[in-house]
Design a protein around this motif. Structure first.
Motif, mmCIF file in Angstrom:
data_model
loop_
_atom_site.group_PDB
_atom_site.id
_atom_site.type_symbol
_atom_site.label_atom_id
_atom_site.label_comp_id
_atom_site.label_asym_id
_atom_site.label_seq_id
_atom_site.Cartn_x
_atom_site.Cartn_y
_atom_site.Cartn_z
ATOM 1 N N LYS A 113 0.829 -1.213 0.000
ATOM 2 C CA LYS A 113 0.000 0.000 0.000
ATOM 3 C C LYS A 113 0.865 1.265 0.000
ATOM 4 O O LYS A 113 0.655 2.163 -0.814
ATOM 5 N N SER A 114 1.826 1.323 0.928
ATOM 6 C CA SER A 114 2.695 2.509 0.966
ATOM 7 C C SER A 114 3.528 2.600 -0.310
ATOM 8 O O SER A 114 3.791 3.705 -0.812
ATOM 9 N N THR A 115 3.904 1.442 -0.836
ATOM 10 C CA THR A 115 4.665 1.418 -2.086
ATOM 11 C C THR A 115 3.867 2.097 -3.207
ATOM 12 O O THR A 115 4.435 2.879 -3.990
ATOM 13 N N THR A 121 2.297 11.068 5.028
ATOM 14 C CA THR A 121 2.952 9.768 5.177
ATOM 15 C C THR A 121 2.504 9.076 6.462
ATOM 16 O O THR A 121 1.867 9.685 7.325
ATOM 17 N N GLN A 122 2.853 7.801 6.559
ATOM 18 C CA GLN A 122 2.408 6.988 7.683
ATOM 19 C C GLN A 122 2.897 7.576 9.017
ATOM 20 O O GLN A 122 2.147 7.645 9.973
ATOM 21 N N ARG A 123 4.131 8.027 9.043
ATOM 22 C CA ARG A 123 4.615 8.758 10.226
ATOM 23 C C ARG A 123 4.348 10.228 9.939
ATOM 24 O O ARG A 123 4.497 10.680 8.821
ATOM 25 N N MET A 153 -3.198 9.844 1.666
ATOM 26 C CA MET A 153 -3.067 9.717 3.120
ATOM 27 C C MET A 153 -2.769 8.264 3.461
ATOM 28 O O MET A 153 -3.562 7.378 3.144
ATOM 29 N N ASP A 154 -1.635 8.016 4.089
ATOM 30 C CA ASP A 154 -1.207 6.649 4.373
ATOM 31 C C ASP A 154 -1.521 6.267 5.818
ATOM 32 O O ASP A 154 -0.792 6.654 6.730
ATOM 33 N N GLU A 155 -2.582 5.531 6.003
ATOM 34 C CA GLU A 155 -3.026 5.077 7.328
ATOM 35 C C GLU A 155 -2.916 6.195 8.362
ATOM 36 O O GLU A 155 -2.318 6.005 9.426
ATOM 37 N N PRO A 156 -3.513 7.358 8.059
ATOM 38 C CA PRO A 156 -3.268 8.511 8.927
ATOM 39 C C PRO A 156 -3.825 8.345 10.344
ATOM 40 O O PRO A 156 -3.297 8.937 11.265
HETATM 41 MG MG MG Z 1 2.276 1.044 4.787
#
Ligand code: MG
Ligand code: ADP
Length: 258
Positions: free
Chosen positions: A45-47, A81-83, A157-160
């Motif tokens: 997913k992040s990729t 990003t996730q972080r 939005m990555d798993e915000p």
């Molecule tokens: Mg991810």
């Protein structure tokens, strides 16, 4: 289409070992659409977001942004990003306006936009606080304001909200839907939370375990505006939840989290 993944594959190398993160992944997002990608941990997913942002190239296949292949950093997208990557030594205000300062936006305009986005994300009273003095939900709101303030065409939005507790998460959903319903940006949202995906989206793309492939696309035809506090009880919501869970459950054991 604003964004299109066409038969995209991505391999990573760790020493001699090769990891196939994505395999023939295809889906697209129309202007103004809110699309969630749902999938087990490690399915790529992040990729996908990194490819759309132009941070790394696909190993094969094409990522198109407004019909043009993404070949360099895509400055038209906003990426949460996730972080959250907030600057710990800078105030909420400074974190939010940093991107505008770098772009050389005039001071008065920065002030005006900052006031608007602080108010929109409920952070006006926390403008001078530092990230360490904020709750998890507030930090996420700073990250959102920091991205939305420069008006990207597509917000990724990555798993915000994955680190937030269930109740704060619902408040964030309320807030995000309110913001989205006012300016209808295109949103590509990553999550592994089914209820979150249904509550927010126009369409949910379900990925298989690694190597990530698109397994199913489900339109979410629930009426808007939606109430994140009540939507769970509607029979249509429950029906969609069961359908998505059915597609997802067998891949969870194959994910990277066991
Ligand atoms: Mg991810
Ligand atoms: P997700 O966001 O769905 O949890 P990722 O896209 O972060 O998954 O990662 C997919 C797979 O690719 C994982 O197995 C991960 O370990 C691997 N991976 C991601 N980025 C890199 C990288 N830069 N180098 C090596 N492996 C990577």
């Amino acid at each position: 289409m604003i964004l299109e993944f066409r038969d995209v594959g991505k391999r990573f190398y760790k020493g001699a070992a090769e990891i196939l993160a994505l395999k023939n992944a295809s889906f697209s997002i129309a202007e103004g659409e809110f699309v969630s990608v749902l999938g087990p941990s490690g399915c790529g997913k992040s990729t996908l977001l990194n490819l759309a942002a132009g941070l790394s190239p696909p190993s094969y296949g094409t990522v198109l942004y407004r019909n043009e292949p993404v070949t360099k950093i895509n400055t038209r997208v906003g990426y949460i990003t996730q972080r959250d990557n907030l600057l710990e030594w800078a105030s909420t205000y400074e974190n939010i306006v940093l991107g505008l300062r770098i772009r050389g936006t005039p001071k008065a305009r920065i002030r005006e936009l900052a006031d608007k986005f602080l108010a929109m994300t409920g952070l006006t009273d926390f403008a001078n606080h530092f990230p360490a003095e904020l709750s998890g939900g507030m930090r996420k709101r700073v990250a959102m304001a920091r991205t939305l303030i420069y008006s990207p065409e597509l917000v990724m939005m990555d798993e915000p909200f994955s680190a937030l507790d269930a109740h704060v998460k619902m408040l964030m959903h309320e807030e995000l839907l309110r913001i989205w319903e006012t300016d209808r940006k295109t949103i590509l949202f990553i999550t592994h939370d089914l209820a979150e995906a249904i509550t927010l989206s126009d369409r949910v793309v379900v990925m298989s375990a690694r190597p990530g492939q698109v397994k199913l696309e489900v339109p979410i035809n629930l009426p808007r505006p939606r109430d994140p506090f009540l939507i769970h009880t509607s029979p249509d919501f429950i029906r969609l939840y069961e359908k998505l869970w059915d597609a997802l459950k067998e891949d969870i054991r194959r994910g990277d989290n066991v």
